[in-house]
Scaffold this active site. Sequence first.
Site, PDB file in Angstrom:
ATOM      1  N   SER A   1       0.829  -1.196   0.000  1.00 27.05           N
ATOM      2  CA  SER A   1       0.000   0.000   0.000  1.00 27.05           C
ATOM      3  C   SER A   1       0.874   1.261   0.000  1.00 27.05           C
ATOM      4  O   SER A   1       1.718   1.415  -0.876  1.00 27.05           O
ATOM      5  CB  SER A   1      -0.953  -0.043   1.199  1.00 27.05           C
ATOM      6  OG  SER A   1      -1.984   0.909   1.073  1.00 27.05           O
TER       7      SER A   1
ATOM      8  N   ASP B   1      -5.161  -4.499  -2.387  1.00 22.44           N
ATOM      9  CA  ASP B   1      -4.273  -4.134  -1.284  1.00 22.44           C
ATOM     10  C   ASP B   1      -3.945  -5.363  -0.433  1.00 22.44           C
ATOM     11  O   ASP B   1      -4.834  -6.089   0.016  1.00 22.44           O
ATOM     12  CB  ASP B   1      -4.964  -3.062  -0.434  1.00 22.44           C
ATOM     13  CG  ASP B   1      -4.034  -2.428   0.605  1.00 22.44           C
ATOM     14  OD1 ASP B   1      -3.286  -3.165   1.266  1.00 22.44           O
ATOM     15  OD2 ASP B   1      -4.083  -1.199   0.751  1.00 22.44           O
TER      16      ASP B   1
END
Length: 605
Positions: free
Chosen positions: A358, A469
């Site tokens: 991320s 993610d």
Amino acid sequence: MEHPLSFRVRVLEVLRSSTVFGALREEILQALADVMEPRLVHGGEAVLHEGEPSDSIVFVISGGLRVSRHDRDGQLLLYNQIQPGQSIGELGMILCQPRAQDVSALRDSRLALLSRKSYEALLPRFPLELSQAFLQAVYERMRYNSEAGTEHQRLAQTFTLLPLHADAAATGLAQDLSLSFAHLGRSAHLSLSPQGQQLLNGEPCSNLDMTRLEEEHEFILFETSHEDLAWTRFALRQADQVVFLASAQASPRPGPLEASLGQEAGFSLKRQHLVLMHAADAAQPSAPAPWLAGRSLERVYPLRQGRRADAHRLARYLTGSAVGLVLGGGGARGFAHLGIVRALNEAHIPIDLIGGNSMGALIGAQLACDRSLAQILHDTRAFATGGERPTLPLISLVGGRRVERDLRRMFGERGIETLWRPFFAAACNLSLGKTTVLDQGLLWRAVLASNSPAGLFPPVLQDGHLLVDGAILENVPVQAMRMRLGTPLERRRGNGSIIAIDVDVREKLSADPGLERLTLKSTLRRMLSAAAPASPGIADILYTAGHVGGQSQRFRTISQADHYLEPPVGDFSLMAYAKAADIAEVGYRYAMEKIAQWEQRKEWP
């Protein structure tokens, strides 16, 4: 032929220094040394054969042995290395079982053999002590192969630097590597003068005694050239690891020299690396893929001519002391990564590999591109505040096109393989239900996948798989870094160091106890006034749901890192991008305090 008295003295020295046999009484050590038989083997020579009777125990006095076997398809499988002071064959001889594996000399080695007849003659004299010692030796070797953190005693690591073509002069890199090794321990640099005279650290030497050389040094580097094939073959026989050297401009096809050396006995047992040397001002390295064809390489290392820092990084890889930096996700709190990296730089702690998830992947990718910390802070803040358009929520809440466009502008069409330092981004593969590590392909696309929270952004497609993610499973991808620090033979803790940074503050997600259900009205009221009853919105719910798995794996993640940093960034919101510099400063001050403790323990070379 070594004199019997000299051999006996050497055996006693090795036994006394052994972590296992050194605990035996002197009387037992003397008795063992009296009955052991000397054997000198050349690199590549077979010592034990799978399936043959276990009629002896082999002690390594100098050099080293490699354990191997072939699978059903005939593929060679490499296992652990037996170092000076260690033995092999104990369990088979004690249990009267055939040899379970092949054992060959990794380099020219001196061995001491304890035959079954001699062992059985000694056993009535020292039954308990000998049985315990040999079983302990088996246990220690098995523990080293399977457990984390087990240290492995050895006298020296030996490397041979071998140019693949005449234009790839090895002298400059050899000198830089020798200097790098000297920072890590006692090192020796052996080369051959134009007149054919052996040189040790630049000085003439004669009657080279490899046993003493291994005793007196921790790292031994052999420098070879195309001028003397006999010296090259000798150096190759002494090597645990072979470092090929080639110009990045040369043809990647294996040449006659490689084909010839590949036929040397034991060549396939050695760890093999390739250095691709580039011009000092090269903007980015050549793609390594063409060089992998026809070779069994552990890694390809892009280096720049005259860049000593590159040679230091190579030395850390070769000696198992490379440093991997793992950056976790956490929105604006991820700017703390920049402050921590600043502290690492000031403390002269190297960063050899970078991985992230991320926000950690976004910042880590820019670090891997060698951008300055100031530029990364500016560009990341501008990127994060760029906004995104809502879309018809059939796949996600926002379309993600702006984020994709800006990532392509930030990184261009650069491939991950063309970075000077290795990098990876972690993503959750929804199709397979596991973490996918992206360490090849377009850099922007890997960062995009790692920055696409499920439900908020559309998944990134890869061969039909849906990538989002990675925090769903592991927000700080330490396991992936551990796998990349280790070698194919030694994927375990203790091979290199990992610094992991966790900025994902664990906040409690809850609603006001007075609410019976979450409604549009309750959520809007909370958005308009902090004093209204707590009523989480969709962003809070999706974020927390996307981090549950990573938080549940937190203790495992911590256990796999050597240094796990959690800067105090809980006072900053996930969207506090305007306070990027303040967050970075918090990370810097926190890291400086922690690093001071590391230095007191002298954990860094």
